[in-house]
Design an enzyme around this catalytic site. Structure first.
Site, short mmCIF file in Angstrom:
data_model
loop_
_atom_site.label_atom_id
_atom_site.label_comp_id
_atom_site.label_asym_id
_atom_site.label_seq_id
_atom_site.Cartn_x
_atom_site.Cartn_y
_atom_site.Cartn_z
N ARG A 42 -2.08 -3.02 -4.64
CA ARG A 42 -2.58 -3.12 -5.86
C ARG A 42 -3.93 -4.31 -5.62
NH1 ARG A 42 2.93 -3.08 -6.38
NH2 ARG A 42 3.74 -1.41 -7.82
N LYS A 78 4.52 -7.20 -7.39
CA LYS A 78 4.88 -6.75 -8.97
C LYS A 78 6.47 -7.01 -8.91
CE LYS A 78 4.20 -3.59 -12.25
NZ LYS A 78 3.70 -2.14 -12.78
N HIS A 83 -7.70 -0.03 -9.08
CA HIS A 83 -6.24 0.21 -9.33
C HIS A 83 -6.14 1.72 -8.96
CE1 HIS A 83 -2.01 -0.88 -9.92
NE2 HIS A 83 -2.10 0.29 -10.57
N ARG A 102 -4.66 4.11 -5.72
CA ARG A 102 -3.44 4.27 -5.45
C ARG A 102 -3.12 5.69 -5.84
NH1 ARG A 102 -0.03 0.16 -4.94
NH2 ARG A 102 1.34 1.05 -6.21
N HIS A 131 6.43 1.12 -5.25
CA HIS A 131 7.03 1.26 -6.47
C HIS A 131 8.90 1.01 -6.45
CE1 HIS A 131 3.79 4.45 -7.73
NE2 HIS A 131 3.47 3.21 -7.95
N TYR A 158 20.03 -0.93 -1.52
CA TYR A 158 19.66 -0.95 -0.07
C TYR A 158 18.43 -0.80 0.25
CZ TYR A 158 24.80 -0.47 -0.44
OH TYR A 158 26.37 -0.52 -0.59
#
Length: 410
Positions: A246, A273, A341, A344, A367, A377
């Site tokens: 980002r 984020k 951005h 991405r 993400h 996990y």
């Protein structure tokens, strides 16, 4: 007391008819027989000039004798100028309060049970949603009385102010509270479980991203950018392309985050984020760009310091303005609009088309894991070997595009 008209036998043998009907017992008490065979005791009365009906229970759970006793209790309340229906509701609310079955109490209990697993800011945000958007409407209700229409009404109020993301989260919150009520034995069925699809949709707005076929032209234009602006800005865009982090994560980068020997960039969670550490494998090309950058800003803490204040990060608009200066502002014929951005989305699309592991791509994009069990996990180093290979392929692919006017997939 008026002469009683009903007997136990008459009540028991009351016939089922196509339409509901009443069998009167006098004094306002009657048995309501439904077409499905259900039998309900009712008491019609007047209070404060209004006609009202009080439910006294169902037969045979409530016998004729018990119904008459309930009638007597109701008439005693009326003689004391009290509304039997209001008193019944008050008693039920008190019982719910005593048993912790009010939605407001369950919501607080659930939140207290969960907040230890959340960061403080997230716990506060969840409770703020419940407090402001849920409790004013269904907080006073017993959990057993809440039905899907009650929940939908709450959601529609939020949607009416165009807060669709909040509406989605509130529906999840209500569902989790009701599920907790089921798990703790205070509810038989979750009324929010069957509400999938009731949320209003919003047309997805995608960030402006370069199509695959325009990458060669963009890279060619970027190669000469130092003739139009700062070299550091050009290098920032190059590194953004190579790492597809980002833009804020790139602009806030500090030299201490880079391990050039291991070719790794470790972004701390407080700058991410999703608030978890993120590892970015550095391709040979990315490493070369970073070494160029180090010659310019290596003496500062920030990799991309502002031109005006070396202790502050490069402005959010610096790279955007540079990209627009190259002609990718959406007004130049033959060139799409591009923003930092958007790289991405461009990288994700191409890497998926080339058959790379979708989980590795999602992890590299940092993400949030959608599956709750898997998320527990998920580690910042997951799929690291796959990601190293993928990031080197991506850098080599971009190099190929600089010397070819065609997109050549491997």
């Amino acid at each position: 007391m008026a002469t009683q008209q009903l007997t136990d036998t008459a009540v028991k043998q009351a016939a089922i008819k196509e339409k509901q009907y009443k069998l009167s017992d006098g004094g306002g008490l009657y048995l309501l027989i439904k077409p499905n065979g259900s039998k309900y005791w009712r008491f019609d009365y007047r209070f404060a000039g209004k006609r009202k009906t009080l439910s006294l229970g169902t037969y045979p759970l409530i016998s004729l004798k018990a119904a008459r006793l309930k009638l007597l209790e109701a008439k005693t309340l009326l003689s004391d100028n009290k509304d039997p229906a209001s008193e019944k509701q008050r008693e039920k609310r008190q019982a719910d309060l005593d048993q912790g079955s009010l939605f407001s109490l369950l919501a607080e209990e659930w939140w207290s049970h969960q907040k230890g697993t959340w960061k403080d800011f997230h716990a506060d945000r969840v409770w703020g949603r419940i407090r402001d958007d849920v409790l004013p409407y269904i907080g006073h209700m017993s959990i057993t009385d809440i039905q899907p229409p009650d929940i939908i009404s709450v959601i529609r109020k939020i949607e009416s102010r165009d807060a669709l993301d909040v509406a989605s989260r509130v529906l999840q919150d209500i569902g989790r509270i009701c599920r907790y009520a089921v798990q703790t034995g205070r509810l038989m069925h979750n009324p929010a479980a069957d509400l999938k699809g009731i949320l209003k949709g919003r047309k997805t707005k995608h960030r402006d991203s370069l199509p695959r076929e325009e990458l060669p032209g963009f890279l060619e234009a970027l190669s000469g950018y130092e003739n139009q602006g700062r070299l550091l800005t050009k290098l920032a865009i190059q590194l953004l392309l190579l790492t597809f982090v980002r833009s804020g994560e790139l602009r806030g980068a500090k030299w201490e985050e880079f391990d050039l020997d291991q070719q790794l960039w470790r972004i701390p969670g407080d700058r991410m984020k999703m608030k978890t550490d993120h590892l970015v494998p550095l391709s040979d090309q990315a490493l070369a760009v970073i070494k160029q950058i180090k010659e310019i800003s290596g003496q500062y803490e920030l990799v991309f310091p502002s031109e005006r204040n070396r202790f502050e990060a490069m402005s959010d608009n610096t790279m955007r303005r540079a990209i627009f200066k190259l002609g990718y502002d959406g007004t130049t014929p033959g060139k799409s609009k591009a923003v930092p951005h958007g790289f991405r989305a461009t990288a994700s699309s191409i890497l998926n088309e080339e058959g790379f592991n979708p989980d590795a791509i999602e992890r590299q994009l940092a993400h949030q894991e959608r599956n709750g069990v898997r998320a527990a996990y998920t580690h910042h180093a997951r799929y690291l070997d796959d990601r190293k290979e993928m990031m080197q392929w991506w850098a080599d692919y971009l190099d190929d595009l600089k010397t070819d006017t065609k997109v050549i997939p491997l």
